[in-house]
Design a protein around this motif. Structure first.
Motif, PDB file in Angstrom:
ATOM      1  N   ASP A  32      42.380 -16.757   1.112  1.00 35.31           N
ATOM      2  CA  ASP A  32      42.482 -15.674   0.139  1.00 35.31           C
ATOM      3  C   ASP A  32      43.180 -16.185  -1.127  1.00 35.31           C
ATOM      4  OD1 ASP A  32      44.638 -13.376  -0.810  1.00 35.31           O
ATOM      5  OD2 ASP A  32      42.615 -12.599  -0.449  1.00 35.31           O
ATOM      6  N   PRO A  33      42.606 -15.946  -2.318  1.00 36.46           N
ATOM      7  CA  PRO A  33      43.193 -16.476  -3.558  1.00 36.46           C
ATOM      8  C   PRO A  33      44.631 -16.024  -3.822  1.00 36.46           C
ATOM      9  CG  PRO A  33      40.974 -15.655  -3.966  1.00 36.46           C
ATOM     10  CD  PRO A  33      41.337 -15.260  -2.559  1.00 36.46           C
ATOM     11  N   VAL A  34      44.957 -14.782  -3.507  1.00 38.30           N
ATOM     12  CA  VAL A  34      46.327 -14.311  -3.724  1.00 38.30           C
ATOM     13  C   VAL A  34      47.281 -15.002  -2.750  1.00 38.30           C
ATOM     14  CG1 VAL A  34      47.865 -12.309  -3.637  1.00 38.30           C
ATOM     15  CG2 VAL A  34      45.630 -12.110  -4.739  1.00 38.30           C
ATOM     16  N   LEU A  35      46.895 -15.104  -1.484  1.00 32.76           N
ATOM     17  CA  LEU A  35      47.730 -15.805  -0.509  1.00 32.76           C
ATOM     18  C   LEU A  35      47.882 -17.275  -0.899  1.00 32.76           C
ATOM     19  CD1 LEU A  35      49.344 -15.771   2.102  1.00 32.76           C
ATOM     20  CD2 LEU A  35      47.217 -16.263   3.327  1.00 32.76           C
ATOM     21  N   THR A  36      46.808 -17.865  -1.382  1.00 36.01           N
ATOM     22  CA  THR A  36      46.870 -19.253  -1.848  1.00 36.01           C
ATOM     23  C   THR A  36      47.977 -19.407  -2.878  1.00 36.01           C
ATOM     24  OG1 THR A  36      44.533 -19.720  -1.436  1.00 36.01           O
ATOM     25  CG2 THR A  36      45.611 -21.047  -3.126  1.00 36.01           C
ATOM     26  N   GLU A  37      47.992 -18.553  -3.872  1.00 37.79           N
ATOM     27  CA  GLU A  37      48.992 -18.679  -4.937  1.00 37.79           C
ATOM     28  C   GLU A  37      50.408 -18.433  -4.419  1.00 37.79           C
ATOM     29  OE1 GLU A  37      48.279 -20.177  -7.638  1.00 37.79           O
ATOM     30  OE2 GLU A  37      46.127 -20.086  -7.298  1.00 37.79           O
ATOM     31  N   ILE A  41      53.222 -21.261  -4.854  1.00 36.18           N
ATOM     32  CA  ILE A  41      54.479 -20.980  -5.562  1.00 36.18           C
ATOM     33  C   ILE A  41      55.666 -21.261  -4.650  1.00 36.18           C
ATOM     34  CG2 ILE A  41      55.930 -19.203  -6.624  1.00 36.18           C
ATOM     35  CD1 ILE A  41      53.239 -17.786  -7.414  1.00 36.18           C
ATOM     36  N   ARG A  42      55.606 -20.771  -3.408  1.00 44.20           N
ATOM     37  CA  ARG A  42      56.768 -20.914  -2.514  1.00 44.20           C
ATOM     38  C   ARG A  42      57.081 -22.376  -2.232  1.00 44.20           C
ATOM     39  NH1 ARG A  42      61.227 -20.523  -2.213  1.00 44.20           N
ATOM     40  NH2 ARG A  42      62.322 -20.555  -0.244  1.00 44.20           N
ATOM     41  N   ILE A  53      55.329 -24.474 -10.337  1.00 43.84           N
ATOM     42  CA  ILE A  53      55.821 -23.093 -10.343  1.00 43.84           C
ATOM     43  C   ILE A  53      55.208 -22.349 -11.532  1.00 43.84           C
ATOM     44  CG2 ILE A  53      57.839 -21.600 -10.664  1.00 43.84           C
ATOM     45  CD1 ILE A  53      59.483 -23.809  -9.180  1.00 43.84           C
ATOM     46  N   ASP A  54      55.302 -22.942 -12.693  1.00 42.99           N
ATOM     47  CA  ASP A  54      54.768 -22.338 -13.908  1.00 42.99           C
ATOM     48  C   ASP A  54      53.265 -22.088 -13.778  1.00 42.99           C
ATOM     49  OD1 ASP A  54      54.836 -21.648 -16.818  1.00 42.99           O
ATOM     50  OD2 ASP A  54      53.691 -23.512 -17.022  1.00 42.99           O
ATOM     51  N   LYS A  58      51.329 -18.219 -13.155  1.00 40.90           N
ATOM     52  CA  LYS A  58      50.286 -17.765 -14.085  1.00 40.90           C
ATOM     53  C   LYS A  58      48.972 -17.508 -13.346  1.00 40.90           C
ATOM     54  CE  LYS A  58      52.376 -20.010 -18.054  1.00 40.90           C
ATOM     55  NZ  LYS A  58      52.426 -21.230 -18.873  1.00 40.90           N
ATOM     56  N   ASP A  59      48.616 -18.413 -12.428  1.00 37.41           N
ATOM     57  CA  ASP A  59      47.387 -18.241 -11.649  1.00 37.41           C
ATOM     58  C   ASP A  59      47.473 -17.024 -10.724  1.00 37.41           C
ATOM     59  OD1 ASP A  59      46.356 -20.489 -12.897  1.00 37.41           O
ATOM     60  OD2 ASP A  59      46.628 -21.809 -11.159  1.00 37.41           O
ATOM     61  N   ALA A  60      48.668 -16.772 -10.174  1.00 40.17           N
ATOM     62  CA  ALA A  60      48.851 -15.605  -9.303  1.00 40.17           C
ATOM     63  C   ALA A  60      48.639 -14.314 -10.080  1.00 40.17           C
ATOM     64  CB  ALA A  60      50.245 -15.628  -8.675  1.00 40.17           C
ATOM     65  N   ARG A  61      49.173 -14.262 -11.268  1.00 40.74           N
ATOM     66  CA  ARG A  61      48.973 -13.078 -12.118  1.00 40.74           C
ATOM     67  C   ARG A  61      47.484 -12.872 -12.395  1.00 40.74           C
ATOM     68  NH1 ARG A  61      53.856 -14.999 -15.742  1.00 40.74           N
ATOM     69  NH2 ARG A  61      55.544 -13.810 -14.789  1.00 40.74           N
ATOM     70  N   LYS A  62      46.778 -13.959 -12.709  1.00 37.87           N
ATOM     71  CA  LYS A  62      45.336 -13.870 -12.962  1.00 37.87           C
ATOM     72  C   LYS A  62      44.585 -13.392 -11.719  1.00 37.87           C
ATOM     73  CE  LYS A  62      45.306 -17.562 -16.363  1.00 37.87           C
ATOM     74  NZ  LYS A  62      44.982 -18.983 -16.573  1.00 37.87           N
ATOM     75  N   ALA A  63      45.085 -13.747 -10.542  1.00 38.15           N
ATOM     76  CA  ALA A  63      44.453 -13.345  -9.280  1.00 38.15           C
ATOM     77  C   ALA A  63      44.809 -11.911  -8.893  1.00 38.15           C
ATOM     78  CB  ALA A  63      44.847 -14.310  -8.152  1.00 38.15           C
ATOM     79  N   GLY A  64      45.675 -11.261  -9.689  1.00 36.29           N
ATOM     80  CA  GLY A  64      46.022  -9.871  -9.437  1.00 36.29           C
ATOM     81  C   GLY A  64      47.355  -9.654  -8.756  1.00 36.29           C
ATOM     82  N   GLU A  65      48.158 -10.692  -8.615  1.00 37.08           N
ATOM     83  CA  GLU A  65      49.463 -10.558  -7.975  1.00 37.08           C
ATOM     84  C   GLU A  65      50.402  -9.766  -8.877  1.00 37.08           C
ATOM     85  OE1 GLU A  65      51.390  -9.894  -5.527  1.00 37.08           O
ATOM     86  OE2 GLU A  65      50.618 -11.671  -4.532  1.00 37.08           O
ATOM     87  N   THR A  66      51.291  -8.993  -8.253  1.00 39.66           N
ATOM     88  CA  THR A  66      52.238  -8.170  -8.999  1.00 39.66           C
ATOM     89  C   THR A  66      53.510  -8.950  -9.324  1.00 39.66           C
ATOM     90  OG1 THR A  66      53.388  -7.304  -7.052  1.00 39.66           O
ATOM     91  CG2 THR A  66      51.413  -6.105  -7.808  1.00 39.66           C
ATOM     92  N   GLU A  67      54.177  -8.502 -10.370  1.00 42.55           N
ATOM     93  CA  GLU A  67      55.436  -9.127 -10.762  1.00 42.55           C
ATOM     94  C   GLU A  67      56.476  -9.000  -9.650  1.00 42.55           C
ATOM     95  OE1 GLU A  67      55.977 -10.948 -13.688  1.00 42.55           O
ATOM     96  OE2 GLU A  67      53.807 -10.691 -13.764  1.00 42.55           O
ATOM     97  N   GLU A  68      56.548  -7.829  -9.023  1.00 45.18           N
ATOM     98  CA  GLU A  68      57.532  -7.619  -7.962  1.00 45.18           C
ATOM     99  C   GLU A  68      57.380  -8.649  -6.850  1.00 45.18           C
ATOM    100  OE1 GLU A  68      59.182  -3.930  -5.379  1.00 45.18           O
ATOM    101  OE2 GLU A  68      57.016  -4.282  -5.222  1.00 45.18           O
ATOM    102  N   ARG A  69      56.152  -8.870  -6.413  1.00 45.33           N
ATOM    103  CA  ARG A  69      55.925  -9.815  -5.317  1.00 45.33           C
ATOM    104  C   ARG A  69      56.223 -11.253  -5.755  1.00 45.33           C
ATOM    105  NH1 ARG A  69      52.328  -8.721  -0.983  1.00 45.33           N
ATOM    106  NH2 ARG A  69      50.942 -10.379  -1.720  1.00 45.33           N
ATOM    107  N   ILE A  70      55.974 -11.576  -7.000  1.00 46.97           N
ATOM    108  CA  ILE A  70      56.315 -12.907  -7.501  1.00 46.97           C
ATOM    109  C   ILE A  70      57.834 -13.063  -7.540  1.00 46.97           C
ATOM    110  CG2 ILE A  70      56.251 -14.414  -9.533  1.00 46.97           C
ATOM    111  CD1 ILE A  70      53.410 -13.249 -10.084  1.00 46.97           C
ATOM    112  N   TYR A  71      58.546 -12.034  -8.030  1.00 47.46           N
ATOM    113  CA  TYR A  71      60.007 -12.100  -8.136  1.00 47.46           C
ATOM    114  C   TYR A  71      60.691 -12.251  -6.776  1.00 47.46           C
ATOM    115  CZ  TYR A  71      59.289 -10.202 -12.878  1.00 47.46           C
ATOM    116  OH  TYR A  71      58.892  -9.989 -14.165  1.00 47.46           O
TER     117      TYR A  71
END
Length: 149
Positions: A32-37, A41-42, A53-54, A58-71
């Protein structure tokens, strides 16, 4: 090599770059692209690879990941209701493979991941984690800066 003396690994070893790129493409296939990112990142956070990380945030955001989950990613196991059990299992496996405490992945971490992923998916996930660790180590060793820096 100092921070001001950076090597362009990919310019100096283009065959390695091409091989790593091919491995990365094969490893992320059917994950899954979101799980991949999240995984990328981790592992990059653990390895302190600013370039990855950078790029992967950016790729996670493009894949639809939320800021909260990234933080919350660096504390995924301390927050409830943010990540699915499958994602938490993948992230725990990412940490175990990246750090290799005592030289192996703990049985309970592997079993939890195996509970959520079919064998082929688990193989792909392990390959993905292994690949990002290779990218991280080369970028950290050559002091590759984040994009635009």
């Amino acid at each position: 090599m100092t921070a001001t003396q950076r090597m362009n690994m990919w310019k100096n070893a283009p065959e390695v770059y091409q091989a790593m790129r091919a491995l990365y493409e094969a490893a992320k296939k059917d994950v899954d692209p979101v799980l991949t990112e999240l995984v990328l990142i981790r592992a990059s956070q653990i390895n302190r690879c600013a370039f990855c990380i950078d790029m992967h945030i950016k790729d996670a955001r493009k894949a639809g990941e939320t800021e909260e989950r990234i933080y919350f990613l660096n504390a995924f196991d301390d927050v409830e209701g943010v990540y699915t059990e499958k994602e938490r299992a993948a992230l725990a496996l990412t940490e175990a493979v990246t750090v290799l405490t005592d030289g192996f992945v703990p049985d309970d971490v592997y079993a939890q991941a195996a509970k959520h992923f079919e064998e082929r998916e688990l193989a792909q996930l392990i390959a993905l984690i292994t690949t990002i660790n290779g990218w991280n180590r080369m970028n950290v060793a050559t002091r590759t800066p984040p994009m635009g820096r």
